[in-house]
Design an enzyme around this catalytic site. Structure first.
Site, PDB file in Angstrom:
ATOM      1  N   LEU A 150       0.784 -13.556 -67.043  1.00 27.47           N
ATOM      2  CA  LEU A 150       0.552 -14.638 -67.996  1.00 27.47           C
ATOM      3  C   LEU A 150      -0.297 -15.768 -67.403  1.00 27.47           C
ATOM      4  O   LEU A 150      -0.697 -16.685 -68.119  1.00 27.47           O
ATOM      5  CB  LEU A 150       1.883 -15.196 -68.501  1.00 27.47           C
ATOM      6  CG  LEU A 150       2.731 -14.222 -69.333  1.00 27.47           C
ATOM      7  CD1 LEU A 150       4.025 -14.872 -69.777  1.00 27.47           C
ATOM      8  CD2 LEU A 150       1.940 -13.714 -70.538  1.00 27.47           C
ATOM      9  N   ARG A 151      -0.522 -15.717 -66.083  1.00 26.63           N
ATOM     10  CA  ARG A 151      -1.465 -16.605 -65.366  1.00 26.63           C
ATOM     11  C   ARG A 151      -1.043 -18.069 -65.267  1.00 26.63           C
ATOM     12  O   ARG A 151      -1.539 -18.779 -64.398  1.00 26.63           O
ATOM     13  CB  ARG A 151      -2.859 -16.541 -65.999  1.00 26.63           C
ATOM     14  CG  ARG A 151      -3.479 -15.158 -66.051  1.00 26.63           C
ATOM     15  CD  ARG A 151      -3.606 -14.518 -64.705  1.00 26.63           C
ATOM     16  NE  ARG A 151      -4.416 -13.308 -64.726  1.00 26.63           N
ATOM     17  CZ  ARG A 151      -4.306 -12.303 -63.862  1.00 26.63           C
ATOM     18  NH1 ARG A 151      -3.392 -12.380 -62.891  1.00 26.63           N
ATOM     19  NH2 ARG A 151      -5.080 -11.254 -63.939  1.00 26.63           N
ATOM     20  N   ASN A 154       2.245 -13.797 -59.384  1.00 21.67           N
ATOM     21  CA  ASN A 154       1.015 -14.222 -58.699  1.00 21.67           C
ATOM     22  C   ASN A 154       0.271 -15.308 -59.491  1.00 21.67           C
ATOM     23  O   ASN A 154      -0.869 -15.151 -59.925  1.00 21.67           O
ATOM     24  CB  ASN A 154       0.096 -13.029 -58.409  1.00 21.67           C
ATOM     25  CG  ASN A 154      -0.309 -12.257 -59.648  1.00 21.67           C
ATOM     26  OD1 ASN A 154       0.337 -12.325 -60.685  1.00 21.67           O
ATOM     27  ND2 ASN A 154      -1.386 -11.506 -59.532  1.00 21.67           N
ATOM     28  N   ASP A 168       3.424  -8.281 -56.648  1.00 20.45           N
ATOM     29  CA  ASP A 168       2.348  -7.546 -57.313  1.00 20.45           C
ATOM     30  C   ASP A 168       1.019  -8.273 -57.216  1.00 20.45           C
ATOM     31  O   ASP A 168       0.928  -9.483 -57.406  1.00 20.45           O
ATOM     32  CB  ASP A 168       2.670  -7.305 -58.782  1.00 20.45           C
ATOM     33  CG  ASP A 168       1.584  -6.485 -59.451  1.00 20.45           C
ATOM     34  OD1 ASP A 168       1.431  -5.313 -59.072  1.00 20.45           O
ATOM     35  OD2 ASP A 168       0.874  -7.022 -60.306  1.00 20.45           O
ATOM     36  N   HIS A 223       4.189  -3.059 -55.398  1.00 22.72           N
ATOM     37  CA  HIS A 223       2.777  -2.744 -55.616  1.00 22.72           C
ATOM     38  C   HIS A 223       2.360  -1.869 -54.428  1.00 22.72           C
ATOM     39  O   HIS A 223       2.130  -2.381 -53.335  1.00 22.72           O
ATOM     40  CB  HIS A 223       1.973  -4.044 -55.669  1.00 22.72           C
ATOM     41  CG  HIS A 223       0.488  -3.866 -55.709  1.00 22.72           C
ATOM     42  ND1 HIS A 223      -0.257  -4.195 -56.816  1.00 22.72           N
ATOM     43  CD2 HIS A 223      -0.395  -3.416 -54.782  1.00 22.72           C
ATOM     44  CE1 HIS A 223      -1.535  -3.964 -56.562  1.00 22.72           C
ATOM     45  NE2 HIS A 223      -1.644  -3.485 -55.339  1.00 22.72           N
ATOM     46  N   HIS A 240       2.954   0.430 -61.555  1.00 18.14           N
ATOM     47  CA  HIS A 240       1.719   1.130 -61.951  1.00 18.14           C
ATOM     48  C   HIS A 240       1.370   2.366 -61.107  1.00 18.14           C
ATOM     49  O   HIS A 240       0.308   2.455 -60.502  1.00 18.14           O
ATOM     50  CB  HIS A 240       0.522   0.175 -61.987  1.00 18.14           C
ATOM     51  CG  HIS A 240       0.409  -0.790 -60.858  1.00 18.14           C
ATOM     52  ND1 HIS A 240       0.512  -0.440 -59.530  1.00 18.14           N
ATOM     53  CD2 HIS A 240       0.195  -2.137 -60.858  1.00 18.14           C
ATOM     54  CE1 HIS A 240       0.365  -1.504 -58.773  1.00 18.14           C
ATOM     55  NE2 HIS A 240       0.182  -2.550 -59.558  1.00 18.14           N
ATOM     56  N   ASP A 270       0.705  -3.920 -67.291  1.00 18.97           N
ATOM     57  CA  ASP A 270      -0.081  -4.589 -66.247  1.00 18.97           C
ATOM     58  C   ASP A 270      -1.192  -5.416 -66.898  1.00 18.97           C
ATOM     59  O   ASP A 270      -2.335  -5.437 -66.434  1.00 18.97           O
ATOM     60  CB  ASP A 270      -0.663  -3.598 -65.246  1.00 18.97           C
ATOM     61  CG  ASP A 270      -1.197  -4.269 -63.977  1.00 18.97           C
ATOM     62  OD1 ASP A 270      -0.968  -5.494 -63.798  1.00 18.97           O
ATOM     63  OD2 ASP A 270      -1.851  -3.584 -63.171  1.00 18.97           O
ATOM     64  N   HIS A 282      -8.676 -11.851 -67.526  1.00 22.28           N
ATOM     65  CA  HIS A 282      -9.666 -12.565 -66.709  1.00 22.28           C
ATOM     66  C   HIS A 282     -10.700 -13.209 -67.624  1.00 22.28           C
ATOM     67  O   HIS A 282     -11.069 -12.623 -68.651  1.00 22.28           O
ATOM     68  CB  HIS A 282     -10.390 -11.610 -65.755  1.00 22.28           C
ATOM     69  CG  HIS A 282      -9.524 -11.033 -64.685  1.00 22.28           C
ATOM     70  ND1 HIS A 282      -9.031 -11.783 -63.646  1.00 22.28           N
ATOM     71  CD2 HIS A 282      -9.059  -9.767 -64.487  1.00 22.28           C
ATOM     72  CE1 HIS A 282      -8.305 -11.008 -62.851  1.00 22.28           C
ATOM     73  NE2 HIS A 282      -8.295  -9.789 -63.347  1.00 22.28           N
TER      74      HIS A 282
END
Length: 430
Positions: free
Chosen positions: A59-60, A90, A150, A177, A230, A303, A307
């Site tokens: 979700l950034r 992250n 991740d 990951h 993933h 995932d 961007h």
């Protein structure tokens, strides 16, 4: 809230039934239900599923709101039929403290479009050197149960062992990951025939498989829960299958794009196909589909990796890795798994709702479509076919590999605790 009567829905793909929602719960499921004053939705044979649950969403926010925010990401989730997502750690700052995970959790509650369950970092700053505040994140208001670095691999075996031991105290899970960093230095795509022909740095399958092999052994040794993020290679499937045959507590996910796309697409040099782990071979894709069908791979996770255009609209080597996926995931699964006969709709409900909710220990989601259960539901027009147009996405980013591709299925309604977040294919104002 007024009662809602969904009439003639194929519950989990079965015979048509009526479903009555009263407030936040399902009141009745059956045939010929009448409810005076209820809002009626004519499902006309559409498929009714439990609300989808994603174990792997970026979700950034905080820090990269130019890519996505909790609000835009949850709007994208609702559009795709999701009622709950797990937000990866992250961010900037990294979600490695109780304060940051609570911030993300509260932003999710404010958005109202789906529940947001933060994933806590395994190590401080995702640096792989020191365990983060795992216990404090679990004890926080966010109640974190899933931990992952991740974007980076916990490549230190001692740190990984300590994390697995620590989360046992509260039935947590470490989501790895799997990427051996020394084997992927300078890697740009799957290592194989195509990478050799294109002259791009190869990302060998063994870089993923070696970490998974180590970690299933560690999980067995300490008696803890391991989840593989993933998974992307046929060899990884065999390792997970072997671990499960031993009775070890190992689960795994696959992304929609790894169920459909192959490294042949990289010949276009279009950075929209640049992703971590990379797109693999046709043989890998087929192995992943079979493994998802037979339960070796437990669930589908998007995932979702948004961007901004400047991070993708550039030369391949400089481009960021990742694809958006929340709004297309169910369509890709219908295309690759349902239309091929590998899964029925009950199987889709298991892989995209029941099982991810169980792995994440997410209460209230992944529940049966039955009286007394929370009204977290997704209504799908499985007969629909349409061309993917990212201009209409709810996500803030547009980096989809499916632009211009025809895919089946469309979510017409999503209900979060009885409240429509999507109605007639459009986001509501809640």
């Amino acid at each position: 809230m007024p009662q809602i009567l969904i009439r003639g829905a194929k519950v989990l793909g079965g015979p048509a039934q009526d479903v009555l929602i009263d407030g936040e719960t399902i009141a009745r499921v059956g045939n010929g239900i009448e409810a005076d004053g209820a809002t009626v939705i004519e499902a006309d044979g559409k498929v009714l599923l439990p609300g989808l649950v994603d174990l792997h969403t970026h979700l950034r926010e905080p820090g990269r709101e130019d890519s996505e925010t909790v609000l835009t990401g949850t709007r994208a989730a609702a559009t795709g039929g999701y009622t709950a997502v797990h937000a990866m750690a992250n961010t900037f700052p990294v979600a490695d403290t109780a304060g940051v995970v609570e911030q993300v959790w509260r932003l999710g509650r404010e958005s109202g479009y789906c529940d947001v369950q933060p994933v806590g970092a395994v190590t401080v700053g995702l640096e792989g050197k020191k365990l983060a505040e795992l216990g404090a994140m679990h004890d926080s208001a966010a109640g974190v149960r899933v931990f992952s670095d991740d974007g980076k691999c916990v490549d230190d075996a001692v740190i990984m062992r300590r994390a697995l031991e620590y989360v046992k105290a509260f039935d947590g899970v470490v989501a790895q990951h799997a990427q051996e960093p020394r084997l992927t230095e300078g890697a740009q795509m799957n290592e194989g025939v195509v990478s050799a022909e294109l002259g791009l740095g190869g990302w060998p399958a063994v870089a993923e498989e070696s970490i998974i092999a180590r970690d299933v052994l560690l999980a067995a040794h300490v008696g803890s829960r391991l989840h593989v993020c993933h998974l992307s290679t046929a060899g990884s499937v065999e390792i997970v299958r072997w671990a499960k045959s031993k009775g070890w507590n190992v689960t795994a996910e696959v992304t929609p794009h790894h169920l459909l796309l192959t490294d042949e697409l990289v010949r276009s040099y279009n950075p929209v196909y640049k992703v971590n782990p990379p797109l693999r071979t046709e043989a890998d894709v087929m192995a992943l589909r079979e493994a998802l069908a037979d339960g070796t791979i437990d669930c589908v996770a998007t995932d979702h990796a948004p961007h901004p255009h400047e991070d993708k609209d550039c030369e391949w080597g400089a481009a960021a890795m990742g694809m958006v996926g929340l709004e297309t995931a169910l369509s890709v699964v219908q295309h690759t798994m349902v239309e091929t006969g590998l899964l029925d709709w009950a199987g889709v409900a298991d892989r995209m709702s029941f099982t991810p909710a169980r792995i994440g220990r997410l209460a209230g989601h992944g529940r049966p479509v039955a009286a007394g259960e929370p009204a977290n539901l997704t209504l799908v027009d499985s007969a629909y076919r349409g061309v993917v147009d990212p201009a209409g996405f709810a996500s803030r980013s547009r980096n989809t590999p499916y632009e211009g591709r025809e895919l089946p299925g469309r979510v017409t309604h999503t209900f979060l605790r009885g409240r429509a977040t999507v109605a007639d294919g459009k986001l509501t104002g809640i």
